[in-house]
Enzyme design. Structure first.
Site, PDB file in Angstrom:
ATOM      1  N   CYS A  65      57.905 -37.853 -26.114  1.00  0.00           N
ATOM      2  CA  CYS A  65      56.672 -38.635 -25.976  1.00  0.00           C
ATOM      3  C   CYS A  65      56.798 -39.878 -26.866  1.00  0.00           C
ATOM      4  O   CYS A  65      57.903 -40.372 -27.069  1.00  0.00           O
ATOM      5  CB  CYS A  65      55.442 -37.794 -26.318  1.00  0.00           C
ATOM      6  SG  CYS A  65      55.346 -37.298 -28.051  1.00  0.00           S
TER       7      CYS A  65
HETATM    8  O1  LIG Z   1      52.929 -39.342 -28.179  1.00  0.00           O
HETATM    9  S1  LIG Z   1      52.311 -38.968 -29.441  1.00  0.00           S
HETATM   10  O2  LIG Z   1      51.334 -37.871 -29.232  1.00  0.00           O
HETATM   11  O3  LIG Z   1      53.298 -38.557 -30.411  1.00  0.00           O
HETATM   12  S2  LIG Z   1      51.386 -40.503 -30.112  1.00  0.00           S
END
Ligand SMILES: O=S(=O)([O-])[S-]
Length: 107
Positions: A65
């Site tokens: 992510c």
């Molecule tokens: O993608 S995140 O939740 O690490 S900001």
């Protein structure tokens, strides 16, 4: 609830040097287009059902992510779906990008 394993960008880089690794990028489309881990599959363009079919459950799956937080939850989901070796990428793409470029591997 089982604990999700964390993988460092260095560990992922080493694995990619050995061969293909299933990496799922859960960031938005524009972020993916701006740069991603080589051969990462964008969740923004791949429905979850397709991911469940596409990735082999016995193979390592690394979820990427932005900073390595939401990937933990997503990794947990895949683990609950029967994936045996799911990891969350520590520090997310941000950490990858600080250390490596997309040109490190041929896509
Ligand atoms: O993608 S995140 O939740 O690490 S900001």
């Amino acid at each position: 609830m089982s604990e999700i394993k964390q993988m460092t960008v260095q560990q992922l880089h080493d694995l990619l040097e050995e061969g293909p690794v299933n990496v799922l990028d859960i960031r938005d489309e524009a972020s993916y287009d701006a740069g991603h881990v080589p051969n990462a599959v964008p969740l923004s363009r791949t429905p979850v059902e397709q991911c469940l079919e596409k990735f082999e459950k016995d193979k390592t799956l690394v979820v990427c992510c932005y900073h390595g937080i939401s990937s933990i939850e997503a990794a947990m989901f895949f683990s609950q779906q029967g994936f045996k070796d799911v990891h969350s990428l520590m520090g997310g793409y941000e950490a990858w990008h600080r250390n490596y470029s997309e040109d490190d591997f041929l896509e």
